[in-house]
Design an enzyme around this catalytic site. Structure first.
Site, PDB file in Angstrom:
ATOM      1  N   ASN A  68       0.847  -1.200   0.000  1.00  0.00           N
ATOM      2  CA  ASN A  68       0.000   0.000   0.000  1.00  0.00           C
ATOM      3  C   ASN A  68       0.876   1.241   0.000  1.00  0.00           C
ATOM      4  O   ASN A  68       2.018   1.228   0.463  1.00  0.00           O
ATOM      5  CB  ASN A  68      -0.950   0.011   1.212  1.00  0.00           C
ATOM      6  CG  ASN A  68      -0.315   0.598   2.442  1.00  0.00           C
ATOM      7  OD1 ASN A  68      -0.298   1.820   2.626  1.00  0.00           O
ATOM      8  ND2 ASN A  68       0.252  -0.249   3.297  1.00  0.00           N
ATOM      9  N   CYS A 128       7.421   5.814   8.078  1.00  0.00           N
ATOM     10  CA  CYS A 128       6.584   5.268   6.997  1.00  0.00           C
ATOM     11  C   CYS A 128       7.413   5.283   5.717  1.00  0.00           C
ATOM     12  O   CYS A 128       7.842   6.345   5.267  1.00  0.00           O
ATOM     13  CB  CYS A 128       5.327   6.113   6.838  1.00  0.00           C
ATOM     14  SG  CYS A 128       4.351   5.626   5.408  1.00  0.00           S
TER      15      CYS A 128
HETATM   16  C1  LIG Z   1      -3.871  -0.084   3.825  1.00  0.00           C
HETATM   17  C2  LIG Z   1      -3.027   0.071   5.051  1.00  0.00           C
HETATM   18  C3  LIG Z   1      -2.995   1.294   5.716  1.00  0.00           C
HETATM   19  C4  LIG Z   1      -2.196   1.466   6.835  1.00  0.00           C
HETATM   20  N1  LIG Z   1      -2.187   2.677   7.476  1.00  0.00           N
HETATM   21  C5  LIG Z   1      -1.424   2.844   8.572  1.00  0.00           C
HETATM   22  C6  LIG Z   1      -1.413   4.091   9.265  1.00  0.00           C
HETATM   23  O1  LIG Z   1      -2.118   5.041   8.912  1.00  0.00           O
HETATM   24  N2  LIG Z   1      -0.585   4.205  10.341  1.00  0.00           N
HETATM   25  C7  LIG Z   1       0.196   3.176  10.788  1.00  0.00           C
HETATM   26  O2  LIG Z   1       0.893   3.337  11.804  1.00  0.00           O
HETATM   27  N3  LIG Z   1       0.170   1.977  10.164  1.00  0.00           N
HETATM   28  C8  LIG Z   1      -0.602   1.789   9.082  1.00  0.00           C
HETATM   29  N4  LIG Z   1      -0.620   0.578   8.456  1.00  0.00           N
HETATM   30  C9  LIG Z   1       0.196  -0.537   9.003  1.00  0.00           C
HETATM   31  C10 LIG Z   1      -0.674  -1.547   9.778  1.00  0.00           C
HETATM   32  O3  LIG Z   1      -1.277  -0.934  10.893  1.00  0.00           O
HETATM   33  C11 LIG Z   1       0.133  -2.765  10.272  1.00  0.00           C
HETATM   34  O4  LIG Z   1       1.003  -2.367  11.302  1.00  0.00           O
HETATM   35  C12 LIG Z   1       0.953  -3.432   9.171  1.00  0.00           C
HETATM   36  O5  LIG Z   1       0.205  -3.473   7.984  1.00  0.00           O
HETATM   37  C13 LIG Z   1       1.376  -4.861   9.548  1.00  0.00           C
HETATM   38  O6  LIG Z   1       0.306  -5.654   9.961  1.00  0.00           O
HETATM   39  P1  LIG Z   1      -0.569  -6.594   8.950  1.00  0.00           P
HETATM   40  O7  LIG Z   1       0.396  -7.471   8.226  1.00  0.00           O
HETATM   41  O8  LIG Z   1      -1.523  -7.314   9.845  1.00  0.00           O
HETATM   42  O9  LIG Z   1      -1.259  -5.655   8.029  1.00  0.00           O
HETATM   43  C14 LIG Z   1      -1.411   0.376   7.329  1.00  0.00           C
HETATM   44  C15 LIG Z   1      -1.452  -0.843   6.648  1.00  0.00           C
HETATM   45  C16 LIG Z   1      -2.236  -1.022   5.526  1.00  0.00           C
HETATM   46  C17 LIG Z   1      -2.248  -2.355   4.835  1.00  0.00           C
END
Ligand SMILES: Cc1cc2nc3c(=O)[nH]c(=O)nc-3n(C[C@H](O)[C@H](O)[C@H](O)COP(=O)(O)O)c2cc1C
Length: 393
Positions: A68, A128
């Site tokens: 993303n 990020c």
């Molecule tokens: C579409 C999307 C948007 C995200 N937006 C944020 C965000 O705004 N702030 C943040 O700290 N992490 C953001 N993340 C990271 C997630 O919170 C998470 O920490 C990361 O994706 C790993 O976990 P997962 O594999 O379960 O997705 C985002 C992830 C995705 C996929």
């Protein structure tokens, strides 16, 4: 039924599943909907002083992963504090306000307002991977300096500034980009007053290309994004483990949790809470409900608790060291359970040492050539091949 109640600081959670920052925390309305799934807590998307729209397209699912390039929350922070957080609070479960600012005083101001609006916890992000170039493309003339990946001092300053002004638990969310030097970041966060760490955010920058068009699959100048989902799990797992080995701080594991077994694995590495994001984006928010149920069933069926298994792998690794098994050089061939083997030959194909043949519809391991690599054990679709390492341990 297994009791999954837990706490972060004094904040009570019905279970350890936390929806981490993402689209399921994009506004109050969405949080109210997601709260119905029964998760323990929900995190807002990152609230920033100067929101910007996302470059599109901004999401690319891939095999066992997700890319993303979304930025932070699109809504102004004041709207979050006046409307969205108070609305989200009606869900009746803990709300974590995820905030970011390059200026520690500004972060502290945001944190105060978030708590006044009703946020139960504050979460502070570190990095990020796709933010800078996408913002620079949107705002010509803007120049964001490259991140100092080896310098946790700004993170320390931010946590400290926020710690001085709020009493609610503060969570530090570390980036997977710190995978090679995570401990100084945790040290800085702990010294500054963190109550918990979330491990990890996405890793990147990463990219994928559409071979029909030759275009990067994501929008933005070069199609750079962050990688989450299953492909992130081993990276986050090692980071969780290493933090748990060195610090006594509660850990929210976040990276590819898609099943109860993933949560169990993270618990064994030392995590207390389980962050979910990509799984809900790909399979829908109801998957959160079944994850909670699957974890309850897993624990119930085995008669174990999360407390018992938390950190199990840390203890096993200690044992390896104590008993001199930490550098085993001898092959121990695995054992084929003929009653389970279906003779599919997947193990034979995966054996790069030509140590397996299929005879009378069953796998046969030739011990004289078996290298003891373990590939067949993890390849077998019916779990008919048993790892014999650590059998006597
Ligand atoms: C579409 C999307 C948007 C995200 N937006 C944020 C965000 O705004 N702030 C943040 O700290 N992490 C953001 N993340 C990271 C997630 O919170 C998470 O920490 C990361 O994706 C790993 O976990 P997962 O594999 O379960 O997705 C985002 C992830 C995705 C996929």
């Amino acid at each position: 039924m297994a009791n999954l109640n837990c706490k972060i600081g004094d904040v009570k959670l019905n279970n350890p599943f936390i929806v981490t920052a993402g689209e399921h925390g994009r506004d109050g309305e969405e949080i109210l909907k997601v709260a119905k799934t029964g998760v323990g807590a929900i995190t807002t998307k990152t609230i920033v002083p100067h929101p910007a729209p996302d470059p599109r397209p901004c999401c690319v699912p891939m095999d066992n992963g997700f890319l993303n390039c979304v930025l932070a929350a699109i809504m102004p922070s004041e709207q979050w504090f006046k409307e969205e957080i108070p609305l989200a609070k009606k869900a009746g479960l803990p709300i974590i306000a995820n905030l970011a600012s390059a200026d520690p005083n500004e972060a502290a101001e945001l944190a105060v307002k978030a708590v006044e609006a009703g946020a139960d916890m504050i979460e502070l992000a570190t990095y990020c991977p796709h933010l800078a170039e996408n913002l620079e493309a949107q705002f010509p003339g803007l120049k964001i300096p490259p991140p100092e990946m080896d310098n946790p001092k700004p993170f320390y300053n931010t946590v400290k500034a926020v710690r001085e002004v709020v009493n609610v638990p503060i969570i530090g969310k570390v980036s997977a980009c710190h995978f090679s030097n995570i401990l100084p970041w945790i040290e800085a966060g702990v010294k500054a007053g963190l109550d918990a760490v979330e491990v990890t955010d996405t890793i990147g920058p990463v990219m994928l290309i559409d071979i029909e068009t030759g275009q990067p699959k994501l929008g933005g100048p070069r199609g750079y994004g962050g990688l989450s989902g299953g492909a992130l799990k081993p990276i986050a797992m090692r980071m969780v483990f290493e933090i748990a080995q060195n610090y006594d701080i509660p850990i929210i594991a976040s990276g590819g949790i898609q099943s109860a077994e993933d949560a169990i694995e993270y618990a064994m590495a030392g995590a207390t809470y389980f962050g979910v994001c990509t799984v809900g984006h790909l399979e829908g928010q109801n998957r959160y409900t079944s994850l909670i149920k699957d974890l309850e069933d897993y624990l119930e069926n085995r008669g174990i608790t999360l407390d018992e298994i938390r950190g199990l792998t840390l203890r096993k690794v200690e044992e390896r060291k104590e008993k001199g098994w930490d550098c085993n050089l001898e092959p121990i061939p695995p054992l084929v359970h003929e009653d389970i083997c279906i003779g599919c030959g997947k193990c034979k194909d995966a054996c790069i040492y030509d140590a397996i043949t299929i005879e009378n519809g069953k796998a046969v391991i030739h011990k004289d050539v078996c290298y003891g690599c373990g590939c067949c054990v993890w390849t077998c679709p019916t779990k008919a091949i048993e790892n014999m390492y650590y059998k006597d341990i």
